[in-house]
Scaffold this active site. Structure first.
Site, PDB file in Angstrom:
ATOM      1  N   GLY A   1       0.778  -1.437  -0.019  1.00 57.35           N
ATOM      2  CA  GLY A   1      -0.029   0.005  -0.004  1.00 57.35           C
ATOM      3  C   GLY A   1       0.763   1.170   0.087  1.00 57.35           C
TER       4      GLY A   1
ATOM      5  N   PHE B   1     -14.266   0.231  16.210  1.00 57.10           N
ATOM      6  CA  PHE B   1     -12.778  -0.402  16.228  1.00 57.10           C
ATOM      7  C   PHE B   1     -12.128  -0.260  17.561  1.00 57.10           C
ATOM      8  CE2 PHE B   1      -9.881  -2.926  13.578  1.00 57.10           C
ATOM      9  CZ  PHE B   1     -10.553  -3.596  12.907  1.00 57.10           C
TER      10      PHE B   1
ATOM     11  N   GLN C   1       3.421  -4.841  18.141  1.00 58.28           N
ATOM     12  CA  GLN C   1       2.331  -4.985  18.657  1.00 58.28           C
ATOM     13  C   GLN C   1       1.928  -6.401  18.564  1.00 58.28           C
ATOM     14  OE1 GLN C   1      -1.520  -3.756  16.227  1.00 58.28           O
ATOM     15  NE2 GLN C   1      -1.215  -2.669  18.222  1.00 58.28           N
TER      16      GLN C   1
ATOM     17  N   HIS D   1      -1.198  -8.664  18.294  1.00 57.54           N
ATOM     18  CA  HIS D   1      -2.719  -8.669  18.260  1.00 57.54           C
ATOM     19  C   HIS D   1      -3.729  -9.889  19.090  1.00 57.54           C
ATOM     20  CE1 HIS D   1      -6.669  -8.658  16.173  1.00 57.54           C
ATOM     21  NE2 HIS D   1      -6.341  -7.529  15.460  1.00 57.54           N
TER      22      HIS D   1
ATOM     23  N   LEU E   1      -4.525 -13.827  11.528  1.00 57.03           N
ATOM     24  CA  LEU E   1      -5.393 -12.806  11.860  1.00 57.03           C
ATOM     25  C   LEU E   1      -6.837 -12.876  11.750  1.00 57.03           C
ATOM     26  CD1 LEU E   1      -5.208 -10.005  13.306  1.00 57.03           C
ATOM     27  CD2 LEU E   1      -5.442  -9.271  10.747  1.00 57.03           C
TER      28      LEU E   1
ATOM     29  N   GLU F   1     -10.142  -7.505  14.314  1.00 51.97           N
ATOM     30  CA  GLU F   1     -10.845  -6.890  15.587  1.00 51.97           C
ATOM     31  C   GLU F   1     -12.322  -6.326  15.194  1.00 51.97           C
ATOM     32  OE1 GLU F   1      -7.915  -4.261  17.789  1.00 51.97           O
ATOM     33  OE2 GLU F   1      -9.270  -2.406  17.144  1.00 51.97           O
TER      34      GLU F   1
ATOM     35  N   ARG G   1      -5.151  -2.792  21.419  1.00 56.07           N
ATOM     36  CA  ARG G   1      -4.831  -4.153  21.358  1.00 56.07           C
ATOM     37  C   ARG G   1      -3.855  -4.518  22.429  1.00 56.07           C
ATOM     38  NH1 ARG G   1      -4.143  -3.908  14.659  1.00 56.07           N
ATOM     39  NH2 ARG G   1      -6.353  -3.838  14.589  1.00 56.07           N
TER      40      ARG G   1
ATOM     41  N   HIS H   1       2.111  -8.995  15.359  1.00 55.87           N
ATOM     42  CA  HIS H   1       1.233  -8.469  14.336  1.00 55.87           C
ATOM     43  C   HIS H   1       1.995  -7.179  13.490  1.00 55.87           C
ATOM     44  CE1 HIS H   1      -2.349  -7.710  12.090  1.00 55.87           C
ATOM     45  NE2 HIS H   1      -2.434  -6.473  12.656  1.00 55.87           N
TER      46      HIS H   1
ATOM     47  N   GLU I   1       4.777   0.591   7.035  1.00 57.83           N
ATOM     48  CA  GLU I   1       5.155  -0.145   8.346  1.00 57.83           C
ATOM     49  C   GLU I   1       6.519  -0.300   8.533  1.00 57.83           C
ATOM     50  OE1 GLU I   1       3.198  -4.030   8.860  1.00 57.83           O
ATOM     51  OE2 GLU I   1       4.543  -4.531  10.785  1.00 57.83           O
TER      52      GLU I   1
ATOM     53  N   ARG J   1      -0.124   0.656  18.373  1.00 58.24           N
ATOM     54  CA  ARG J   1      -1.012   1.277  17.168  1.00 58.24           C
ATOM     55  C   ARG J   1      -2.468   0.981  17.522  1.00 58.24           C
ATOM     56  NH1 ARG J   1      -3.209  -0.970  12.947  1.00 58.24           N
ATOM     57  NH2 ARG J   1      -1.771  -2.957  12.765  1.00 58.24           N
TER      58      ARG J   1
END
Lengths: 235, 597
Positions: B16, B117, B237, B239, B249, B252, B283, B370, B401, B412
């Site tokens: 991305g 979220f 992190q 998750h 995953l 959430e 998280r 994660h 990232e 995060r």
């Protein structure tokens, strides 16, 4: 448990033709076929080549023939296929090494579908999103799931017979835009698909739908594109 | 000799952030995007739940709330100028994605649909707010596809299946990269005025992870070896909801749609840890809660997992207890049909990998590695900054990232990663193209590819006593056990020593495949070298920070210590030895205070 895996091997720098090697590894029925391949590569023969990344069926890297049918190696468990496994590259694309095939022709067909939103109308004056009803959004939901793994296209007998055929995956991509109420490029895409290498080559063998790891009803999507071509209507 | 190509801007990474950077840079500069996979394989495509933006499409919301939630979520380590920039850009960024064609789900009025979220709240009530714009549970997939499609439309130059091996720096400025073409084994030098790294995270240092095989920290490791520091690498992190054992995953968004966590005694336990927002706490908070339940013997069957429950009868029971309503004020009532429609991929994963149907059965979950909060230090324009004074390295950019802006600080918030990569990918691309307008090409050194070549040679010449697969498993195990959710001096010291031992043993590996075409054995070995370099920095940074903050929870220093530790860690590699320094946190609107959910 003991798992026996027979793998198609071909190293263009050494071999004149492909052959099979059989490996026996200790694994679990809940292992992915990808885990078994990793084990063979990691412990027995590092030169074994295959593509993989996400390992849970969303990146589309590891489509291959497992016991004769197209699957993602990361979404197929040993318990689904048994402890005697045969793994081969997908058909219809040139083998580059072992399970790695040349994906360029596949992506070239994707690109021929004008795979992007075509809309020359001015954006909403309020600077916000274009509006779309939930029903209009649902119309093309299935075809947005495609991960471009090529499992469908390389299971298609028409594609095997004629590599110029754009193939089911490309048509699914076209479908995703043709039936998006925000898109204005449907007639252009339908025109492309009406050419000799377009939808006319689909003989509804249904292999694509069975091969799709995302459960997209591909044959139905192709049918809808064909229908739009005939009727000129998008409903 | 390597083949030489020349571009104004070269982007490393086709996820991305890289695609967004490539798209924007290519509008005014000759741009190439180099990716070790076909771009559509990138790990952005695995992001599920949504992208955060205070659009306010279903209920009142505003960017200032989003900013506060992000600052609080970061445990006050995020730089507030950058967070304010990101959250105020967010609504426009999401609308732009829609305008590009992204098929977001829609509200009955036809607007972009949003769901609650973790950590995203109405700042007046403290209750969860619908801020996550989503496309079912494959929002990342749709972002990746849409950006790739836009890049094709705009004729961005792609180098697919090229692995970048080295960054070329001349006179303290960016001059290009060296890459290997996977299908031929040939080396290529890409001469450029500006280089943007968008190479993703390094979650593959851990045993149980949601991260792709590709997540080997290549960009961060390459730059570390070039003397560029890495920031806040102790913050990783975990998750809360990965599929038990596999780490895959489970978004959430499941809890956003009303799902709850249930322990081995059948109790919903999150209200004990986060009385106001319960299962939708940050998280780090939820992962610690799960870990505590397990440690205190309330895992399922005494094992190290608990349940995530999205069965409509459970959801509706607790929604009624919580007084949850629909946006229009009507009674909240989740149906099996809605679960299937809103979370199709999650249902699919559970059926395939667990043989469990979430509509009628609970999902066994455990926390999974994660997301990398730390990374290559940048300012809010994506420019890489190389010291405590934020000095810019001309022509070098990072986004997504692999970068540390820092907008995520110590932890995060969900849906802020997709936002991060869209906003900072765009600005890195714009800034790099602008820089390339006036900058000159630096002269390439003779044999710019020689360092990359010798790294490969070294891997071929080891004694063969060691095996990469085994070393890799040893690293992942020790990092997950000793530098995981809860940490202490003794464990982390053990991990650091172990990683250093592995680094030394790594010199004895041998790559047996001598071929050039798709030599993935050689590439995987090289990637593992990156993971080892990164793991060492993570373990050292974690050992060094003597407090608990965000995702960094120390049993021996359980409290946050703003007096001594409200600062960013910077770690440099100086001739093979790691050195630590710090830089201050930017605080503008929100003074640190106790973090309660």
């Amino acid at each position: 448990m003991e798992i026996t895996i027979k793998i198609f091997r071909y190293d263009p720098e050494k071999d004149t033709r492909g052959h099979y090697e059989t490996y026996v590894v200790e694994g679990d029925e809940n292992d992915r076929v990808l885990d078994v391949l990793e084990l063979v590569k990691g412990k027995t023969d590092g030169s074994l080549a295959f593509r993989r990344s996400c390992a849970h069926g969303v990146c589309g890297s590891d489509a291959m023939r497992i016991n004769g049918r197209n699957h993602l190696a990361c979404k197929t468990l040993v318990r689904d296929v048994g402890a005697n496994i045969t793994v081969e590259p997908v058909l219809g694309l040139k083998v580059k090494k072992d399970l790695v095939v040349d994906m360029d022709p596949f992506f070239d067909n994707y690109k021929k579908m004008l795979p992007y939103l075509i809309n020359e109308s001015p954006l909403p004056a309020d600077g916000r999103e274009r509006l779309q009803s939930p029903e209009d959004r649902a119309r093309f939901d299935e075809s947005t799931k495609c991960i471009l793994c090529a499992a469908c296209t390389t299971s298609c007998p028409s594609y095997w017979a004629n590599g110029n055929y754009y193939g089911p995956a490309a048509i699914v991509t076209a479908h995703r835009f043709i039936f998006d109420s925000r898109d204005e490029g449907a007639s252009e895409r339908l025109h492309i698909l009406s050419e000799t290498d377009g939808t006319v080559r689909c003989h509804t063998a249904y292999n694509c739908t069975e091969a799709c790891p995302r459960d997209i009803k591909i044959t139905k999507a192709i049918g809808e594109v064909k229908m739009a071509m005939v009727t000129g209507k998008l409903d | 000799m390597a083949k030489v190509h020349q571009f104004d801007v070269v982007v490393v990474g086709g996820g991305g952030a890289g695609l967004m950077a490539g798209l924007y840079a290519s509008r005014t500069a000759k741009t190439a995007v180099i990716s070790k996979m076909y771009p559509t394989r990138s790990h952005t495509g695995a992001a599920q739940g949504g992208i955060a933006a205070a659009l306010g499409n279903s209920e009142g919301d505003n960017p200032a709330w989003h900013m506060y939630d992000t600052v609080k979520g970061s445990d006050y380590l995020g730089d507030q100028d950058a967070i304010e920039f990101m959250t105020s850009e967010a609504p426009q960024a999401v609308i732009e994605l829609e305008n590009m064609g992204l098929p977001f789900d829609r509200t009955p009025e036809g607007r972009i649909s949003q769901r609650p979220f973790g950590g995203h709240t109405n700042n007046e009530t403290g209750k969860p707010v619908r801020r996550a714009a989503h496309a079912a549970d494959r929002t990342g997939h749709m972002i990746l596809q849409t950006l790739y499609q836009q890049c094709l439309k705009n004729k961005v130059n792609f180098f697919d299946e090229y692995q970048v091996l080295d960054f070329i720096m001349v006179n303290g400025k960016a001059a290009g990269v060296v890459a290997v073409e996977l299908s031929t084994g040939e080396l290529h030098t890409i001469h450029a005025k500006a280089v943007i790294f968008a190479t993703g995270g390094h979650g593959r240092i851990f045993e149980v992870t949601s991260n792709a095989y590709a997540y080997t920290g290549d960009g961060a490791a390459i730059l570390l070896r070039k003397g560029i520091p890495l920031e806040d690498m102790e913050f990783f992190q975990f998750h809360p909801t990965g599929i038990y054992k596999l780490g895959i995953l489970i978004t959430e968004g499941v809890r956003g749609e009303g799902g709850v966590l249930i322990n081995g005694k059948g109790e919903r336990f999150m209200p004990r840890y986060a009385p106001t927002i319960k299962d939708l706490a940050s998280r780090d908070v939820v992962s610690r809660a799960i870990y505590t339940e397990i440690k205190e013997g309330r895992g399922v069957d005494g094992k190290n997992y608990v349940y995530l429950d999205i069965r409509p009868e459970t959801v509706n029971k607790f929604a009624a207890e919580d007084g949850r309503t629909n946006p229009d004020g009507s009674k909240f009532n989740l149906t099996a049909e809605q679960v299937l429609k809103k979370l199709p991929d999650i249902i699919d994963f559970c059926r395939v990998y667990l043989g469990v149907d979430p509509v009628t059965q609970m999902m066994p979950i455990q926390p999974t590695a994660h997301y990398t909060m730390g990374g290559i230090p940048t300012n809010k324009f994506g420019e890489v900054v190389i010291d405590d004074k934020n000095t810019v390295l001309p022509g070098l950019y990072a986004a997504g990232e692999c970068a540390c802006v820092s907008v995520h600080g110590g932890n995060r918030l969900g849906c802020n990663s997709l936002l991060d990569l869209v906003v900072f990918g765009k600005h890195a691309g714009l800034r790099a193209a602008e820089y390339a307008k006036t900058a000159e090409f630096e002269k390439l050194p003779e044999n710019a590819e020689s360092a990359a070549r010798s790294e490969f040679e070294a891997l071929r010449k080891g004694s063969g006593k060691e095996n990469v697969f085994d070393l890799s498993n040893e690293m992942k195990k020790v990092m997950f056990a000793d530098v995981g959710i809860y940490r202490n001096e003794k464990d982390m010291r053990n991990a650091l020593e172990k990683v250093r031992e592995l680094k030394s043993r790594f010199k004895d590996v041998t790559v047996n495949d001598t071929g050039k075409i798709f030599n993935t054995e050689l590439l995987n070995a090289w990637e593992f070298g990156n993971l080892l370099d990164i793991a060492e920095v993570v373990a050292l940074s974690a050992l060094n920070r003597k407090e608990s903050r965000g995702g960094h929870s120390r049993e021996d220093f359980p409290e946050r210590d703003d007096k001594n530790w409200l600062k960013h860690t910077l770690v440099w590699n100086k001739n093979g030895k790691l050195e630590i320094d710090y830089k201050p946190v930017v605080i503008t609107r929100h003074q640190p205070k106790a973090r309660v959910y």
